[in-house]
Scaffold this motif. Structure first.
Motif, PDB file in Angstrom:
ATOM      1  N   ARG A 243      29.411  44.794  33.499  1.00  0.00           N
ATOM      2  CA  ARG A 243      31.144  44.520  33.610  1.00  0.00           C
ATOM      3  C   ARG A 243      31.913  45.395  32.254  1.00  0.00           C
ATOM      4  O   ARG A 243      32.087  44.598  31.229  1.00  0.00           O
ATOM      5  CB  ARG A 243      31.653  43.295  33.646  1.00  0.00           C
ATOM      6  CG  ARG A 243      33.179  43.114  33.890  1.00  0.00           C
ATOM      7  CD  ARG A 243      33.208  41.578  33.891  1.00  0.00           C
ATOM      8  NE  ARG A 243      34.847  41.344  33.896  1.00  0.00           N
ATOM      9  CZ  ARG A 243      35.402  40.229  33.838  1.00  0.00           C
ATOM     10  NH1 ARG A 243      34.731  39.205  33.688  1.00  0.00           N
ATOM     11  NH2 ARG A 243      36.786  40.092  33.742  1.00  0.00           N
ATOM     12  N   PRO A 244      31.876  46.395  32.108  1.00  0.00           N
ATOM     13  CA  PRO A 244      32.010  47.250  30.901  1.00  0.00           C
ATOM     14  C   PRO A 244      33.751  46.866  30.740  1.00  0.00           C
ATOM     15  O   PRO A 244      34.574  47.071  31.861  1.00  0.00           O
ATOM     16  CB  PRO A 244      32.000  48.674  31.059  1.00  0.00           C
ATOM     17  CG  PRO A 244      31.609  49.042  32.444  1.00  0.00           C
ATOM     18  CD  PRO A 244      31.082  47.566  33.053  1.00  0.00           C
ATOM     19  N   LEU A 245      34.298  46.770  29.826  1.00  0.00           N
ATOM     20  CA  LEU A 245      35.772  46.375  29.493  1.00  0.00           C
ATOM     21  C   LEU A 245      36.354  47.707  29.036  1.00  0.00           C
ATOM     22  O   LEU A 245      37.698  47.933  29.736  1.00  0.00           O
ATOM     23  CB  LEU A 245      35.920  45.318  28.444  1.00  0.00           C
ATOM     24  CG  LEU A 245      35.552  43.978  28.698  1.00  0.00           C
ATOM     25  CD1 LEU A 245      35.820  43.266  27.740  1.00  0.00           C
ATOM     26  CD2 LEU A 245      36.421  43.454  30.200  1.00  0.00           C
ATOM     27  N   HIS A 246      36.071  48.493  28.201  1.00  0.00           N
ATOM     28  CA  HIS A 246      36.648  49.689  27.730  1.00  0.00           C
ATOM     29  C   HIS A 246      36.613  50.948  28.678  1.00  0.00           C
ATOM     30  O   HIS A 246      35.514  50.932  28.965  1.00  0.00           O
ATOM     31  CB  HIS A 246      36.209  49.999  26.527  1.00  0.00           C
ATOM     32  CG  HIS A 246      36.939  50.885  25.614  1.00  0.00           C
ATOM     33  ND1 HIS A 246      37.368  52.303  25.860  1.00  0.00           N
ATOM     34  CD2 HIS A 246      37.892  50.671  24.613  1.00  0.00           C
ATOM     35  CE1 HIS A 246      38.352  52.819  25.395  1.00  0.00           C
ATOM     36  NE2 HIS A 246      38.842  51.856  24.261  1.00  0.00           N
ATOM     37  N   ALA A 321      42.292  42.845  35.574  1.00  0.00           N
ATOM     38  CA  ALA A 321      42.778  42.022  36.703  1.00  0.00           C
ATOM     39  C   ALA A 321      43.068  42.851  37.766  1.00  0.00           C
ATOM     40  O   ALA A 321      42.734  42.575  39.099  1.00  0.00           O
ATOM     41  CB  ALA A 321      44.302  41.849  36.232  1.00  0.00           C
ATOM     42  N   VAL A 322      42.867  44.338  37.745  1.00  0.00           N
ATOM     43  CA  VAL A 322      43.314  45.161  38.798  1.00  0.00           C
ATOM     44  C   VAL A 322      41.937  45.213  39.468  1.00  0.00           C
ATOM     45  O   VAL A 322      41.459  45.042  40.923  1.00  0.00           O
ATOM     46  CB  VAL A 322      43.827  46.471  38.395  1.00  0.00           C
ATOM     47  CG1 VAL A 322      43.840  47.592  39.688  1.00  0.00           C
ATOM     48  CG2 VAL A 322      45.339  46.345  38.161  1.00  0.00           C
ATOM     49  N   SER A 323      40.684  45.732  38.687  1.00  0.00           N
ATOM     50  CA  SER A 323      39.653  45.807  39.202  1.00  0.00           C
ATOM     51  C   SER A 323      38.913  44.679  39.619  1.00  0.00           C
ATOM     52  O   SER A 323      37.974  44.671  40.446  1.00  0.00           O
ATOM     53  CB  SER A 323      38.714  46.438  38.280  1.00  0.00           C
ATOM     54  OG  SER A 323      38.415  45.829  37.163  1.00  0.00           O
ATOM     55  N   HIS A 324      39.212  43.550  39.541  1.00  0.00           N
ATOM     56  CA  HIS A 324      38.600  42.310  40.201  1.00  0.00           C
ATOM     57  C   HIS A 324      39.466  41.464  41.172  1.00  0.00           C
ATOM     58  O   HIS A 324      39.277  40.412  41.639  1.00  0.00           O
ATOM     59  CB  HIS A 324      38.313  41.125  39.074  1.00  0.00           C
ATOM     60  CG  HIS A 324      37.113  41.862  38.274  1.00  0.00           C
ATOM     61  ND1 HIS A 324      35.825  41.482  38.460  1.00  0.00           N
ATOM     62  CD2 HIS A 324      37.110  42.644  37.157  1.00  0.00           C
ATOM     63  CE1 HIS A 324      35.164  42.019  37.645  1.00  0.00           C
ATOM     64  NE2 HIS A 324      35.809  42.970  36.902  1.00  0.00           N
ATOM     65  N   ASP A 325      40.183  42.281  41.717  1.00  0.00           N
ATOM     66  CA  ASP A 325      41.169  41.476  42.792  1.00  0.00           C
ATOM     67  C   ASP A 325      40.488  41.312  43.832  1.00  0.00           C
ATOM     68  O   ASP A 325      39.698  42.061  44.250  1.00  0.00           O
ATOM     69  CB  ASP A 325      42.424  42.661  43.222  1.00  0.00           C
ATOM     70  CG  ASP A 325      43.678  42.269  42.288  1.00  0.00           C
ATOM     71  OD1 ASP A 325      43.619  41.281  41.480  1.00  0.00           O
ATOM     72  OD2 ASP A 325      44.658  43.074  42.299  1.00  0.00           O
TER      73      ASP A 325
END
Ligand SMILES: Nc1ncnc2c1ncn2[C@@H]1O[C@H](COP(=O)(O)OP(=O)(O)O)[C@@H](O)[C@H]1O
Ligand SMILES: [Mg+2]
Length: 325
Positions: A243-246, A321-325
């Motif tokens: 789960r990369p953040l950057h 938030a978008v990618s984990h909807d």
């Protein structure tokens, strides 16, 4: 908390042809005793300069700001014999072993020199010790190898000799700068496995440099991702890969070739990697980032603590938030 290695706000500027050339910009990271940390990034991102700053072997005219401490000792305060001793305790394994071994001296002379001079061991005792370690790193016929010269050994064998030499110094910290990049794939895997195993057995800390995110994640506890002379993200390896953040880490993770993925779907990051001296205002990745906003061009994002590490992106919460909807 002080680890075996603490890099604090390290900025390195080389003497450029017409103006100073920054190559590292405000780099901070640390390694705990026994911990392996990967340093990943595309070519020119400053990985090798980080290692050269640690061992204080920067090109002439280079300026260094910030500080680097090894077990709490500021390396900038060391000179002469004290600096040489500290260097001996953190050997570097380089990408190209042939460039770092004297071609006209035997493997045995190379491996035993430090033992004979600094530990005052007899030649016979030093050769016994060297042969044992060669054996440990998987070099067969160790005794015979001691009589051979570098050109008589393959790249893979020579890299094992370099690893043996590093281990003979009984270090607490190993620095490895793309140690297997120049080797063929099979040899690469074998050499990596030996290094990884011996490091774990001995509880050595390691800074492991590679451009391969997956490899770093496989052998390191934490991974730091560098771009244009800056640390963009540093986190526990498994979660960084999962789960990369950057957005830069995410792009690297998608760009990596994978056997499960079809080759024609292999994506690359648009544009070419930038070095620190070419970095735009704001976030250094803003010229290539798919999620760039005006705010990304205004202010350089700080490394902020998030989940199990740190990340330098102002949009990270929004994007997650978008990618984990
Ligand atoms: N001896 C040198 N003189 C001038 N510039 C250099 C030298 N070595 C490296 N650089 C520059 O410093 C930047 C960082 O290089 P480096 O640390 O070698 O990157 P990496 O190891 O991540 O590929 C690059 O822009 C590179 O061109
Ligand atoms: Mg390099």
């Amino acid at each position: 908390m002080s680890g075996i290695l603490d890099i604090d706000h390290l900025t390195v500027t080389l003497a450029g042809e017409d103006r100073p050339k920054p190559v590292l910009s405000d780099v901070s990271m640390s390694i705990a005793e026994g911990e392996a940390v990967g340093l990943v990034g595309e070519s020119g991102s400053g990985k090798s300069m980080t290692v050269r700053s640690i061992i204080r072997l920067l090109p002439p005219g280079a300026r260094m700001e910030g500080n680097i401490r090894v077990r709490g000792v500021d390396l900038g305060t060391l000179r002469g014999a004290a600096l040489r001793k500290m260097r001996a305790e953190m050997p570097v394994i380089f990408q190209d072993p042939r460039a770092h071994i004297n071609p006209v001296r035997s493997v045995g002379d190379f491996l035993t020199e430090a033992l004979r001079i600094h530990r005052r061991m007899s030649r016979a005792a030093a050769e016994d010790r060297a042969a044992d370690v060669l054996d440990e790193v998987g070099v067969s016929e160790a005794r015979r190898r001691l009589r051979q010269y570098p050109h008589e050994l393959s790249g893979g064998l020579l890299q094992r000799v370099m690893i043996a030499s590093a281990l003979l110094a009984e270090p607490r910290l190993l620095l490895a700068d793309e140690p297997t990049t120049a080797l063929d794939v099979t040899t690469q895997a074998e050499v990596m496995a030996v290094m990884d195993e011996l490091r774990r057995e001995r509880g050595l800390a390691m800074l492991f440099i590679t451009h391969d995110l997956e490899l770093a994640a496989a052998i390191c506890d934490r991974t730091a991702v560098m771009y244009a002379g800056r640390v963009m993200e540093v986190r526990a390896s498994a979660s960084l890969l999962e789960r990369p953040l950057h957005p830069y880490t995410a792009a690297l993770a998608t760009a990596r070739p994978s056997i499960e993925r079809k080759v024609d779907r292999l994506t690359t990051i648009p544009g070419r990697p930038l070095s620190a001296f070419e970095a735009p205002d704001g976030c250094a990745f803003n010229t290539r980032c798919a999620h760039v906003r005006e705010s990304c061009r205004e202010q350089r994002p700080e490394l902020r603590t998030l989940l199990d590490g740190q990340v330098a992106c102002v949009r990270v919460e929004e994007l997650q938030a978008v990618s984990h909807d």
